[in-house]
Design a protein around this motif. Structure first.
Motif, short mmCIF file in Angstrom:
data_model
loop_
_atom_site.label_atom_id
_atom_site.label_comp_id
_atom_site.label_asym_id
_atom_site.label_seq_id
_atom_site.Cartn_x
_atom_site.Cartn_y
_atom_site.Cartn_z
N ALA A 1 0.84 -1.21 0.00
CA ALA A 1 0.00 0.00 0.00
C ALA A 1 0.88 1.26 0.00
N THR A 2 0.45 2.28 -0.75
CA THR A 2 1.11 3.59 -0.74
C THR A 2 0.13 4.61 -0.19
N LYS A 3 0.65 5.74 0.30
CA LYS A 3 -0.22 6.77 0.89
C LYS A 3 -1.08 7.40 -0.20
N PRO A 4 -2.39 7.32 -0.08
CA PRO A 4 -3.26 7.87 -1.14
C PRO A 4 -3.15 9.40 -1.21
N GLU A 5 -3.29 9.86 -2.44
CA GLU A 5 -3.29 11.32 -2.64
C GLU A 5 -4.67 11.87 -2.31
N PRO A 6 -4.74 13.17 -2.04
CA PRO A 6 -6.05 13.75 -1.69
C PRO A 6 -7.04 13.61 -2.85
N PRO A 7 -8.27 13.21 -2.55
CA PRO A 7 -9.24 12.97 -3.61
C PRO A 7 -9.58 14.24 -4.39
N ALA B 1 -14.34 11.29 0.14
CA ALA B 1 -13.68 10.16 0.81
C ALA B 1 -14.32 8.83 0.41
N HIS B 2 -15.65 8.86 0.29
CA HIS B 2 -16.35 7.62 -0.11
C HIS B 2 -15.92 7.16 -1.49
N PHE B 3 -15.94 8.07 -2.47
CA PHE B 3 -15.58 7.67 -3.83
C PHE B 3 -14.07 7.39 -3.97
N ALA B 4 -13.27 8.04 -3.12
CA ALA B 4 -11.82 7.74 -3.09
C ALA B 4 -11.58 6.33 -2.54
N LEU B 5 -12.39 5.98 -1.51
CA LEU B 5 -12.25 4.63 -0.95
C LEU B 5 -12.63 3.58 -1.98
N ARG B 6 -13.66 3.86 -2.76
CA ARG B 6 -14.02 2.92 -3.82
C ARG B 6 -12.90 2.81 -4.86
N TYR B 7 -12.23 3.94 -5.08
CA TYR B 7 -11.08 3.89 -5.99
C TYR B 7 -9.97 2.99 -5.40
N GLN B 8 -9.73 3.13 -4.10
CA GLN B 8 -8.70 2.31 -3.47
C GLN B 8 -9.06 0.81 -3.56
N THR C 1 -6.71 -1.80 -5.32
CA THR C 1 -6.28 -3.05 -4.65
C THR C 1 -6.57 -4.26 -5.52
N LYS C 2 -7.72 -4.25 -6.18
CA LYS C 2 -8.07 -5.36 -7.08
C LYS C 2 -7.06 -5.47 -8.21
N VAL C 3 -6.62 -4.31 -8.75
CA VAL C 3 -5.61 -4.34 -9.81
C VAL C 3 -4.29 -4.85 -9.26
N ALA C 4 -3.89 -4.39 -8.05
CA ALA C 4 -2.64 -4.85 -7.43
C ALA C 4 -2.66 -6.36 -7.20
N VAL C 5 -3.82 -6.86 -6.78
CA VAL C 5 -3.94 -8.31 -6.56
C VAL C 5 -3.73 -9.07 -7.86
N ALA D 1 -16.41 3.69 -14.10
CA ALA D 1 -16.28 3.31 -12.70
C ALA D 1 -16.66 4.46 -11.80
N ALA D 2 -17.53 4.24 -10.83
CA ALA D 2 -17.98 5.27 -9.88
C ALA D 2 -16.95 5.43 -8.78
N VAL D 3 -15.80 5.94 -9.12
CA VAL D 3 -14.70 6.12 -8.19
C VAL D 3 -14.06 7.46 -8.47
N ILE D 4 -13.31 7.96 -7.51
CA ILE D 4 -12.50 9.17 -7.70
C ILE D 4 -11.07 8.82 -7.37
N GLY D 5 -10.20 8.96 -8.34
CA GLY D 5 -8.80 8.65 -8.17
C GLY D 5 -8.09 8.72 -9.49
N ASP D 6 -6.84 8.29 -9.46
CA ASP D 6 -5.99 8.39 -10.65
C ASP D 6 -6.31 7.23 -11.60
N ILE D 7 -7.33 7.42 -12.41
CA ILE D 7 -7.75 6.40 -13.35
C ILE D 7 -6.66 6.12 -14.37
N ALA D 8 -5.93 7.13 -14.78
CA ALA D 8 -4.85 6.94 -15.75
C ALA D 8 -3.78 5.99 -15.21
#
Length: 448
Positions: free
Chosen positions: A40-46, A82-89, A93-97, A126-133
């Motif tokens: 795990a790495t420290k997530p960036e601000p959503p 935070a909710h949509f960032a958590l969904r991104y995490q 995680t699924k991709v990392a797995v 995807a209903a997420v907020i994060g670095d999709i790229a």
């Protein structure tokens, strides 16, 4: 329904002052993935990757513009981000797995690549907020790595397959050798089972090849079992014949056990024992029982004989004592070196009384016979010595030699009277030779 909206600055009005601007699409730390690590790495601000408008519309900043990914009405804007960032995490995680699975299970590369492609196809909606790229980049790397991993897995699988086939062929060759040659039935049977146990641990062979190899092993195993079965069937047949033979020997032994013909029956039992040894072995339990019966009949006879002989020995003990007394009585009287005629007379008396006494115990027979034989030998030697001294043939030979010597002496004297000196000397020499021979013969007669 979430949809893509134009970037600010087009025909739409500018966003409110409190609305975050779209973030640049330069890759973040998450955009440099290590596909095989789930660390795990420290997530960036959503806020860097999206916003929530006042009406609750959730917008994500993508490389090609802003995208509506949902609605938030359950709390503050911060809670929604935070909710949509958590969904991104969770998605990250699924991709990392998937990356970790590719490292640990390269043989599943095809399935992993398919899952990566499926996730990638759904990233836009995807209903997420994060670095999709960044996730997209990771998924592309996973897809590319999956091809190489799959090739390596196939190469390793082929290597293991070949090694597995080679080992099974070695086991088959061993089984075939055992089936054809081994006569160590227990050890060979244990090894056949051991081969099967190892066989079951070997994996990685395709079904058709596995079936073909199994048929070869099964044929060898079955051939061994048939040969072993035939061996023991023959052994059972032979042991059945040996059993009948030994049953007959037991019956013959039991028929003899009450005989009182000690000498002939003892010989018969010795012959039966030789036949028993030559008969081989019946089945173990049967053989032991038959031997017990045979031995019992044999012991019954010999015990009876020993009892009779022991009784006779007790009866004959008096005879032994009588013969010892005879030896003690006659030994001083039989002195052939003093009086041969008298010694012969006493010996004849001793022998007559000896025979009248009869048998003695077997344990004392040899000693007593040796004592009387010693006396007989002394007398016999004395008789032989006397005969040699009085042998007329010996004395006749001595007289003949002396007579020839005297004849040559007379002839020598006659020749000398006639003046034949040389002839007289020759005749005297012959007379001396014959005289020497006469002396030698006489001395030999004395020495005998």
């Amino acid at each position: 329904m979430p949809g893509r909206i134009p970037r600010p600055g087009t025909h739409h009005s500018q966003p409110a002052a409190n609305t975050p601007k779209p973030a640049p699409s330069a890759p973040s730390a998450a955009s440099q993935p290590h596909i095989s690590s789930s660390k795990a790495t420290k997530p960036e601000p959503p806020e860097k990757f999206g916003r929530i408008d006042q009406d609750g519309t959730v917008i994500r900043f993508d490389q090609d513009g802003e995208r509506v990914v949902g609605q938030w009405q359950a709390g503050t804007v911060a809670d929604g981000l935070a909710h949509f960032a958590l969904r991104y995490q969770d998605l990250a995680t699924k991709v990392a797995v998937l990356g970790s699975r590719l490292d640990s299970h390269p043989e599943d590369a095809k399935s992993i690549k398919k899952q990566a492609q499926t996730i990638r196809e759904g990233l836009g909606d995807a209903a997420v907020i994060g670095d999709i790229a960044a996730l997209d980049h990771q998924l592309v790397e996973i897809s590319h790595s999956a091809d190489a991993a799959g090739e390596r897995a196939r190469t390793e699988q082929q290597r293991r397959r070949e090694a597995a086939i080679a080992r099974r062929e070695e086991l088959i060759a061993e089984a075939e050798d055992i089936a054809a040659n081994s006569t160590q039935w227990k050890a060979a049977g244990d090894r056949i089972r051991g081969i099967l146990d190892e066989w079951r641990t070997i994996r990685g062979i395709d079904r058709a090849t596995d079936d073909a190899l199994w048929r070869r092993y099964a044929r060898a195993r079955d051939a061994f079992h048939r040969r072993r079965g035939a061996h023991f069937a023959q052994l059972d047949k032979e042991r059945a014949a040996e059993r009948r033979t030994k049953e007959e020997l037991v019956e013959r032994a039991e028929a003899l056990q009450d005989s009182t013909n000690w000498r002939d029956t003892a010989r018969d039992f010795r012959e039966l024992m030789q036949e028993w040894k030559a008969a081989g072995r019946a089945p173990r339990d049967v053989d032991d029982k038959l031997w017990a019966r045979f031995r019992a009949a044999q012991d019954h006879f010999f015990d009876a004989r020993r009892a009779v002989e022991a009784e006779k020995d007790r009866e004959f003990e008096a005879n032994a004592e009588a013969k010892r007394q005879l030896i003690a009585e006659y030994q001083p009287l039989i002195t052939p070196e003093k009086n041969l005629r008298q010694a012969c007379a006493h010996l004849a008396q001793l022998q007559e009384k000896w025979d009248e006494i009869g048998f003695v115990p077997r344990g004392e027979k040899d000693e007593l016979e040796a004592q009387i034989a010693g006396i007989e030998k002394r007398v016999s030697e004395a008789e032989n010595a006397q005969w040699r001294h009085t042998d007329p043939r010996v004395h006749a030979r001595v007289d003949q030699f002396r007579q020839r010597a005297a004849d040559f002496e007379r002839q020598a004297a006659q020749a000398r009277e006639n003046g034949q000196e040389k002839k007289a000397v020759e005749l005297e020499a012959q007379a001396s030779q014959w005289s020497s021979w006469a002396q030698t013969a006489a001395q030999a007669a004395e020495d005998r």
